[in-house]
Design a protein around this motif. Structure first.
Motif, PDB file in Angstrom:
ATOM      1  N   LEU A   1       9.467  23.468  38.421  1.00 21.69           N
ATOM      2  CA  LEU A   1       8.536  23.969  37.419  1.00 21.69           C
ATOM      3  C   LEU A   1       7.119  23.879  37.978  1.00 21.69           C
ATOM      4  O   LEU A   1       6.725  22.829  38.494  1.00 21.69           O
ATOM      5  CB  LEU A   1       8.664  23.054  36.193  1.00 21.69           C
ATOM      6  N   GLU A   2       6.372  24.990  37.865  1.00 20.86           N
ATOM      7  CA  GLU A   2       4.965  24.987  38.291  1.00 20.86           C
ATOM      8  C   GLU A   2       4.153  24.194  37.255  1.00 20.86           C
ATOM      9  O   GLU A   2       4.283  24.443  36.047  1.00 20.86           O
ATOM     10  CB  GLU A   2       4.506  26.451  38.377  1.00 20.86           C
ATOM     11  N   ILE A   3       3.339  23.246  37.710  1.00 22.61           N
ATOM     12  CA  ILE A   3       2.624  22.346  36.781  1.00 22.61           C
ATOM     13  C   ILE A   3       1.691  23.139  35.839  1.00 22.61           C
ATOM     14  O   ILE A   3       1.573  22.823  34.654  1.00 22.61           O
ATOM     15  CB  ILE A   3       1.809  21.271  37.556  1.00 22.61           C
ATOM     16  N   ALA A   4       1.076  24.191  36.382  1.00 24.43           N
ATOM     17  CA  ALA A   4       0.115  24.964  35.581  1.00 24.43           C
ATOM     18  C   ALA A   4       0.775  25.638  34.371  1.00 24.43           C
ATOM     19  O   ALA A   4       0.092  26.022  33.412  1.00 24.43           O
ATOM     20  CB  ALA A   4      -0.559  26.003  36.463  1.00 24.43           C
ATOM     21  N   THR A   5       2.096  25.782  34.397  1.00 25.44           N
ATOM     22  CA  THR A   5       2.769  26.451  33.272  1.00 25.44           C
ATOM     23  C   THR A   5       3.109  25.476  32.133  1.00 25.44           C
ATOM     24  O   THR A   5       3.646  25.877  31.103  1.00 25.44           O
ATOM     25  CB  THR A   5       4.084  27.123  33.730  1.00 25.44           C
ATOM     26  N   ILE A   6       2.828  24.173  32.345  1.00 23.48           N
ATOM     27  CA  ILE A   6       3.165  23.185  31.305  1.00 23.48           C
ATOM     28  C   ILE A   6       1.999  23.062  30.326  1.00 23.48           C
ATOM     29  O   ILE A   6       0.860  22.836  30.738  1.00 23.48           O
ATOM     30  CB  ILE A   6       3.452  21.802  31.937  1.00 23.48           C
ATOM     31  N   ALA A   7       2.283  23.208  29.051  1.00 25.58           N
ATOM     32  CA  ALA A   7       1.229  23.080  28.030  1.00 25.58           C
ATOM     33  C   ALA A   7       0.670  21.654  28.059  1.00 25.58           C
ATOM     34  O   ALA A   7       1.435  20.713  28.306  1.00 25.58           O
ATOM     35  CB  ALA A   7       1.815  23.381  26.657  1.00 25.58           C
ATOM     36  N   PRO A   8      -0.629  21.494  27.825  1.00 23.57           N
ATOM     37  CA  PRO A   8      -1.256  20.169  27.921  1.00 23.57           C
ATOM     38  C   PRO A   8      -0.509  19.098  27.117  1.00 23.57           C
ATOM     39  O   PRO A   8      -0.330  17.982  27.578  1.00 23.57           O
ATOM     40  CB  PRO A   8      -2.666  20.388  27.369  1.00 23.57           C
ATOM     41  N   GLU A   9      -0.043  19.439  25.917  1.00 26.20           N
ATOM     42  CA  GLU A   9       0.611  18.414  25.081  1.00 26.20           C
ATOM     43  C   GLU A   9       2.009  18.055  25.617  1.00 26.20           C
ATOM     44  O   GLU A   9       2.640  17.112  25.158  1.00 26.20           O
ATOM     45  CB  GLU A   9       0.653  18.832  23.601  1.00 26.20           C
ATOM     46  N   GLN A  10       2.503  18.839  26.590  1.00 29.32           N
ATOM     47  CA  GLN A  10       3.813  18.505  27.165  1.00 29.32           C
ATOM     48  C   GLN A  10       3.716  17.782  28.511  1.00 29.32           C
ATOM     49  O   GLN A  10       4.726  17.529  29.160  1.00 29.32           O
ATOM     50  CB  GLN A  10       4.639  19.779  27.311  1.00 29.32           C
ATOM     51  N   ARG A  11       2.509  17.489  28.928  1.00 30.85           N
ATOM     52  CA  ARG A  11       2.329  16.747  30.182  1.00 30.85           C
ATOM     53  C   ARG A  11       2.629  15.268  29.931  1.00 30.85           C
ATOM     54  O   ARG A  11       1.902  14.586  29.210  1.00 30.85           O
ATOM     55  CB  ARG A  11       0.881  16.893  30.680  1.00 30.85           C
ATOM     56  N   MET A  12       3.730  14.797  30.517  1.00 34.06           N
ATOM     57  CA  MET A  12       4.149  13.412  30.259  1.00 34.06           C
ATOM     58  C   MET A  12       3.185  12.411  30.890  1.00 34.06           C
ATOM     59  O   MET A  12       2.979  11.326  30.375  1.00 34.06           O
ATOM     60  CB  MET A  12       5.560  13.200  30.776  1.00 34.06           C
ATOM     61  N   GLN A  13       2.598  12.776  32.027  1.00 35.75           N
ATOM     62  CA  GLN A  13       1.723  11.830  32.747  1.00 35.75           C
ATOM     63  C   GLN A  13       0.493  11.434  31.944  1.00 35.75           C
ATOM     64  O   GLN A  13      -0.108  10.391  32.195  1.00 35.75           O
ATOM     65  CB  GLN A  13       1.291  12.410  34.087  1.00 35.75           C
ATOM     66  N   ASP A  14       0.096  12.263  30.968  1.00 33.00           N
ATOM     67  CA  ASP A  14      -1.110  11.942  30.191  1.00 33.00           C
ATOM     68  C   ASP A  14      -0.829  10.987  29.033  1.00 33.00           C
ATOM     69  O   ASP A  14      -1.737  10.596  28.309  1.00 33.00           O
ATOM     70  CB  ASP A  14      -1.742  13.233  29.649  1.00 33.00           C
ATOM     71  N   ARG A  15       0.454  10.636  28.848  1.00 34.67           N
ATOM     72  CA  ARG A  15       0.773   9.665  27.798  1.00 34.67           C
ATOM     73  C   ARG A  15       0.468   8.261  28.313  1.00 34.67           C
ATOM     74  O   ARG A  15       0.784   7.940  29.454  1.00 34.67           O
ATOM     75  CB  ARG A  15       2.253   9.775  27.440  1.00 34.67           C
ATOM     76  N   GLY A  16      -0.099   7.410  27.476  1.00 32.18           N
ATOM     77  CA  GLY A  16      -0.558   6.104  27.925  1.00 32.18           C
ATOM     78  C   GLY A  16      -1.934   6.294  28.552  1.00 32.18           C
ATOM     79  O   GLY A  16      -2.397   7.428  28.705  1.00 32.18           O
ATOM     80  N   TRP A  17      -2.596   5.196  28.934  1.00 32.98           N
ATOM     81  CA  TRP A  17      -3.957   5.331  29.460  1.00 32.98           C
ATOM     82  C   TRP A  17      -4.251   4.267  30.493  1.00 32.98           C
ATOM     83  O   TRP A  17      -3.547   3.289  30.567  1.00 32.98           O
ATOM     84  CB  TRP A  17      -4.991   5.210  28.331  1.00 32.98           C
TER      85      TRP A  17
END
Ligand SMILES: O=C(CO)[C@H](O)[C@H](O)COP(=O)(O)O
Length: 294
Positions: free
Chosen positions: A278-294
């Motif tokens: 999967l090309e990363i640019a095609t993933i909607a921001p809310e579906q990016r798992m890496q951005d969960r947590g801080w």
């Protein structure tokens, strides 16, 4: 004998997995395939990240019955995932007797602000991180093992590479910094000063750091090892490929012999189709798992 649940034992358990591959499994049959392929541990979960991504909805800790059946099926350590901040899922996994808990961004977070206070548990925890500050925050909360996050379920190694390069570059920067500049950097990174000082003195994280998220081929695994990973997590890359046993064996061999192109060429042959990427640019921001947590 060392007492269970001390920092030394928790950290030591992860050190024993160094150089190995931890494989996501959803059934006892998959766990056996992983063990026979030479995995150093398995990670029990309901669905591999690619399927979690496809299914949508809320992803939670796996059913305890399945976790227990996986524990019965293999002799290697069994890890299992809980949602970020879900300390009750962690209490349940500790009660089941799993060897390690992954507080994971692959599952839907239960708490948007707070991770689990991992010091409270005897069972050790692994957490994901994209950079040094995030890794040190998790270690301060009690994580005894770190893995770079990557972007799970994509079969695309680019984010795993980005996070590992970031981590290693920040470690080198800290190592070469005059001590009087460390406090300002700790403030900027949101990292505890004492842990940052340890990184400066030792030139590495205080715990082992595996690579995860998007590793799908033996070459990907060797790439992450050459970039400085202590070991590898693979989820979708194995069980969403055409021939999981062959690919699992090849990824283990590539992780062991990551600096030997002759072995890498050999084990990369005839593995059947890899998982679709999967090309990363095609993933909607809310579906990016890496951005969960801080
Ligand atoms: O440890 C993990 C995250 O909690 C997963 O095992 C890992 O991220 C798997 O990702 P992928 O499916 O892309 O291999």
């Amino acid at each position: 004998m060392a007492e269970k649940g001390t920092w030394t034992v928790k950290k030591g358990l992860a050190e024993m997995l160094k150089g190995g591959v931890i494989m996501d499994v959803t059934t006892p049959e998959q766990a056996k395939i992983a063990e026979e392929a030479g995995a150093c541990a398995v990670m029990a979960l309901e669905r591999v990240p690619a399927d979690i991504r496809a299914a949508g909805g809320v992803a939670r800790m796996a059913d305890p019955t399945v976790i227990l059946r996986i524990m019965d099926a293999v002799t290697i350590p069994v890890m299992a995932k809980v949602r970020i901040g879900h300390f009750v899922e962690a209490q349940i996994l500790e009660q089941l007797g799993v060897d390690y808990i992954d507080e994971s961004e692959v599952l839907t977070p239960a708490d948007e602000q707070h991770h689990i206070d991992k010091h409270k548990f005897k069972v050790p925890f692994v957490c994901g991180a994209r950079n040094l500050g995030e890794a040190l925050r998790r270690i301060a909360e009690g994580a005894a093992m770190i893995r770079t996050k990557g972007e799970p379920g994509t079969g695309n190694v680019v984010e795993a590479v980005r996070h590992m390069r970031m981590m290693m570059a920040e470690i080198r920067r800290v190592q070469n910094m005059p001590r009087e500049e460390l406090m300002a950097l700790a403030k900027e990174m949101g990292a505890p000063y004492e842990l940052l000082l340890q990184v400066a003195e030792q030139g590495r994280l205080p715990v082992v750091n595996f690579a995860a998220g998007g590793i799908a081929t033996p070459a990907d695994a060797a790439l992450m090892m050459q970039l400085g990973a202590d070991g590898i997590f693979v989820g979708s890359g194995i069980f969403k490929s055409k021939n999981p046993s062959a690919r699992a064996r090849a990824i283990v061999a590539a992780t062991t012999h990551y600096n030997d192109p002759q072995v890498l060429a050999e084990v990369s042959k005839d593995l059947g189709e890899a998982m679709p990427g999967l090309e990363i640019a095609t993933i909607a921001p809310e579906q990016r798992m890496q951005d969960r947590g801080w």
